[in-house]
Scaffold this motif. Sequence first.
Motif, PDB file in Angstrom:
ATOM      1  N   LEU A  88      -1.447   5.510  -4.932  1.00  0.00           N
ATOM      2  CA  LEU A  88      -0.672   6.398  -4.045  1.00  0.00           C
ATOM      3  C   LEU A  88      -0.419   7.733  -4.732  1.00  0.00           C
ATOM      4  N   LEU A  89      -0.119   7.658  -6.013  1.00  0.00           N
ATOM      5  CA  LEU A  89       0.170   8.883  -6.755  1.00  0.00           C
ATOM      6  C   LEU A  89      -1.063   9.783  -6.826  1.00  0.00           C
ATOM      7  N   THR A  90      -2.204   9.200  -7.194  1.00  0.00           N
ATOM      8  CA  THR A  90      -3.395  10.040  -7.323  1.00  0.00           C
ATOM      9  C   THR A  90      -3.844  10.554  -5.948  1.00  0.00           C
ATOM     10  N   ALA A  91      -3.629   9.724  -4.900  1.00  0.00           N
ATOM     11  CA  ALA A  91      -3.991  10.177  -3.545  1.00  0.00           C
ATOM     12  C   ALA A  91      -3.131  11.371  -3.146  1.00  0.00           C
ATOM     13  N   SER A  92      -1.894  11.380  -3.606  1.00  0.00           N
ATOM     14  CA  SER A  92      -0.988  12.470  -3.217  1.00  0.00           C
ATOM     15  C   SER A  92      -1.454  13.810  -3.796  1.00  0.00           C
ATOM     16  N   PHE A  93      -2.299  13.768  -4.826  1.00  0.00           N
ATOM     17  CA  PHE A  93      -2.823  15.029  -5.373  1.00  0.00           C
ATOM     18  C   PHE A  93      -3.804  15.679  -4.401  1.00  0.00           C
ATOM     19  N   HIS A  94      -4.366  14.864  -3.522  1.00  0.00           N
ATOM     20  CA  HIS A  94      -5.457  15.373  -2.676  1.00  0.00           C
ATOM     21  C   HIS A  94      -5.115  15.445  -1.195  1.00  0.00           C
ATOM     22  N   GLY A  95      -4.020  14.845  -0.763  1.00  0.00           N
ATOM     23  CA  GLY A  95      -3.702  14.873   0.658  1.00  0.00           C
ATOM     24  C   GLY A  95      -2.383  14.175   0.878  1.00  0.00           C
ATOM     25  N   THR A  96      -2.121  13.835   2.122  1.00  0.00           N
ATOM     26  CA  THR A  96      -0.838  13.196   2.387  1.00  0.00           C
ATOM     27  C   THR A  96      -0.940  11.703   2.105  1.00  0.00           C
ATOM     28  N   VAL A  97       0.083  11.195   1.481  1.00  0.00           N
ATOM     29  CA  VAL A  97       0.123   9.788   1.104  1.00  0.00           C
ATOM     30  C   VAL A  97       0.059   8.912   2.356  1.00  0.00           C
ATOM     31  N   LYS A  98       0.697   9.411   3.436  1.00  0.00           N
ATOM     32  CA  LYS A  98       0.768   8.633   4.679  1.00  0.00           C
ATOM     33  C   LYS A  98      -0.645   8.286   5.177  1.00  0.00           C
ATOM     34  N   ASP A  99      -1.543   9.282   5.151  1.00  0.00           N
ATOM     35  CA  ASP A  99      -2.920   9.044   5.605  1.00  0.00           C
ATOM     36  C   ASP A  99      -3.638   8.074   4.686  1.00  0.00           C
ATOM     37  N   CYS A 100      -3.295   8.178   3.408  1.00  0.00           N
ATOM     38  CA  CYS A 100      -4.059   7.432   2.408  1.00  0.00           C
ATOM     39  C   CYS A 100      -3.628   5.980   2.281  1.00  0.00           C
ATOM     40  N   GLU A 101      -2.380   5.684   2.625  1.00  0.00           N
ATOM     41  CA  GLU A 101      -1.891   4.334   2.323  1.00  0.00           C
ATOM     42  C   GLU A 101      -2.747   3.265   3.000  1.00  0.00           C
ATOM     43  N   ALA A 102      -3.104   3.500   4.276  1.00  0.00           N
ATOM     44  CA  ALA A 102      -3.907   2.503   5.006  1.00  0.00           C
ATOM     45  C   ALA A 102      -5.261   2.338   4.325  1.00  0.00           C
ATOM     46  N   ARG A 103      -5.843   3.444   3.867  1.00  0.00           N
ATOM     47  CA  ARG A 103      -7.161   3.346   3.211  1.00  0.00           C
ATOM     48  C   ARG A 103      -7.054   2.653   1.863  1.00  0.00           C
ATOM     49  N   ILE A 104      -5.953   2.916   1.167  1.00  0.00           N
ATOM     50  CA  ILE A 104      -5.759   2.230  -0.130  1.00  0.00           C
ATOM     51  C   ILE A 104      -5.707   0.718   0.117  1.00  0.00           C
ATOM     52  N   MET A 105      -4.947   0.323   1.149  1.00  0.00           N
ATOM     53  CA  MET A 105      -4.813  -1.112   1.440  1.00  0.00           C
ATOM     54  C   MET A 105      -6.175  -1.702   1.833  1.00  0.00           C
ATOM     55  N   GLU A 106      -6.930  -0.907   2.608  1.00  0.00           N
ATOM     56  CA  GLU A 106      -8.262  -1.365   3.042  1.00  0.00           C
ATOM     57  C   GLU A 106      -9.185  -1.596   1.838  1.00  0.00           C
ATOM     58  N   TYR A 107      -9.212  -0.602   0.935  1.00  0.00           N
ATOM     59  CA  TYR A 107     -10.067  -0.726  -0.253  1.00  0.00           C
ATOM     60  C   TYR A 107      -9.598  -1.876  -1.140  1.00  0.00           C
ATOM     61  N   MET A 108      -8.268  -1.998  -1.280  1.00  0.00           N
ATOM     62  CA  MET A 108      -7.759  -3.069  -2.155  1.00  0.00           C
ATOM     63  C   MET A 108      -8.147  -4.431  -1.590  1.00  0.00           C
ATOM     64  N   ASP A 109      -8.099  -4.519  -0.269  1.00  0.00           N
ATOM     65  CA  ASP A 109      -8.473  -5.768   0.390  1.00  0.00           C
ATOM     66  C   ASP A 109      -9.965  -6.062   0.156  1.00  0.00           C
ATOM     67  N   LEU A 110     -10.773  -5.018   0.356  1.00  0.00           N
ATOM     68  CA  LEU A 110     -12.224  -5.146   0.189  1.00  0.00           C
ATOM     69  C   LEU A 110     -12.600  -5.593  -1.223  1.00  0.00           C
ATOM     70  N   PHE A 111     -11.875  -5.086  -2.194  1.00  0.00           N
ATOM     71  CA  PHE A 111     -12.159  -5.400  -3.602  1.00  0.00           C
ATOM     72  C   PHE A 111     -11.376  -6.613  -4.096  1.00  0.00           C
ATOM     73  N   GLY A 112     -10.623  -7.248  -3.197  1.00  0.00           N
ATOM     74  CA  GLY A 112      -9.819  -8.405  -3.620  1.00  0.00           C
ATOM     75  C   GLY A 112      -8.690  -8.015  -4.562  1.00  0.00           C
ATOM     76  N   LEU A 113      -8.182  -6.794  -4.400  1.00  0.00           N
ATOM     77  CA  LEU A 113      -7.127  -6.341  -5.315  1.00  0.00           C
ATOM     78  C   LEU A 113      -5.717  -6.533  -4.753  1.00  0.00           C
ATOM     79  N   SER A 114      -5.616  -6.940  -3.488  1.00  0.00           N
ATOM     80  CA  SER A 114      -4.290  -7.019  -2.862  1.00  0.00           C
ATOM     81  C   SER A 114      -3.296  -7.845  -3.684  1.00  0.00           C
ATOM     82  N   PRO A 115      -3.721  -9.005  -4.265  1.00  0.00           N
ATOM     83  CA  PRO A 115      -2.731  -9.773  -5.042  1.00  0.00           C
ATOM     84  C   PRO A 115      -2.216  -9.026  -6.279  1.00  0.00           C
ATOM     85  N   PHE A 116      -2.931  -7.969  -6.684  1.00  0.00           N
ATOM     86  CA  PHE A 116      -2.532  -7.276  -7.918  1.00  0.00           C
ATOM     87  C   PHE A 116      -1.835  -5.942  -7.639  1.00  0.00           C
ATOM     88  N   GLU A 117      -1.450  -5.707  -6.371  1.00  0.00           N
ATOM     89  CA  GLU A 117      -0.962  -4.359  -6.060  1.00  0.00           C
ATOM     90  C   GLU A 117       0.246  -3.959  -6.903  1.00  0.00           C
TER      91      GLU A 117
END
Length: 269
Positions: A88-117
């Motif tokens: 979230l922090l690094t995404a905030s350097f490039h755009g609004t966190v609000k737009d990015c949060e859903a994509r972060i969750m999507e990528y984390m899910d895709l990579f199986g990272l959700s349990p480690f958030e």
Amino acid sequence: MKVVVEVTDVGKVIGGRQIFEHISFSCTRDTILFVRGGNGTGKSTLLKMLAGIYEPTAGEVRRQTKYIGYVPEHFPEDIRFKVKEYLLLTASFHGTVKDCEARIMEYMDLFGLSPFENKPIAACSKGTKQKVGIIQALLMEPDLLLLDEPLTGLDQESQEAIIRLLQSFCGTVAIIFTAHEDGPITELATHVLQIETGEVSTVGQSVRRKRQKEIHIMIPAGEKMMFIPAGQIEMNGRTAVITVEQDSSDDMLRKLLGMGCSILEVRNK
Ligand SMILES: Nc1ncnc2c1ncn2[C@@H]1O[C@H](COP(=O)(O)OP(=O)(O)OP(=O)(O)O)[C@@H](O)[C@H]1O
């Protein structure tokens, strides 16, 4: 198609030593370039040059990019943030966190990272850190993605997740990755640059080989497996291992099940 990066006769000298020279290539958004070379041949140095971290000693690098995503071989050691917090922090350097949060969750899910958030990055495995680095780079929506040894130290499942993800970007993001030698990621490449010689080749069947699966089975008594070519099957009493190209593995599984075979295991080769 627009050229994203064009490299003309570049060379790099570090500490008086010529690391590489006479490297030329260009990439469009549908290029996936594999930079291949042995240890210490300058693969990381070339990637840093493409990212703009190093200047070439000779030649020219021309970029027509909005964002370059660069994932170094090693994730920085001293990051004190937790996984999602960091993204979230690094995404905030490039755009609004609000737009990015859903994509972060999507990528984390895709990579199986959700349990480690909420796991501190410092306590994560190399594979998890690598995935965080790739997600961080992708969040910028780069037009050029530079990946230094992206699969090194990753388990097979993570390697496959990364390959699938990169495959899905083919045509929209120019991708340049390094590796010591051919491996599962090689089949993604459209071009290979052999850094020691500067030779660029379009990938042929020898490098872009098809992925294979191994199907381990138990054969019902009395059943003969004559329809499988000898080179494709290894018998061991009533069990056997059949090697098939990934594309035809579903068909083979259907056939085997139809014959009453038990599937013991299916593995990527
Ligand atoms: N900042 C630097 N200062 C001094 N030498 C350097 C520097 N960066 C790279 N080198 C040297 O340049 C050479 C190429 O290094 P580089 O890391 O680019 O190779 P590589 O092909 O990525 O190697 P590896 O596969 O082992 O990661 C090595 O001999 C390395 O020691």
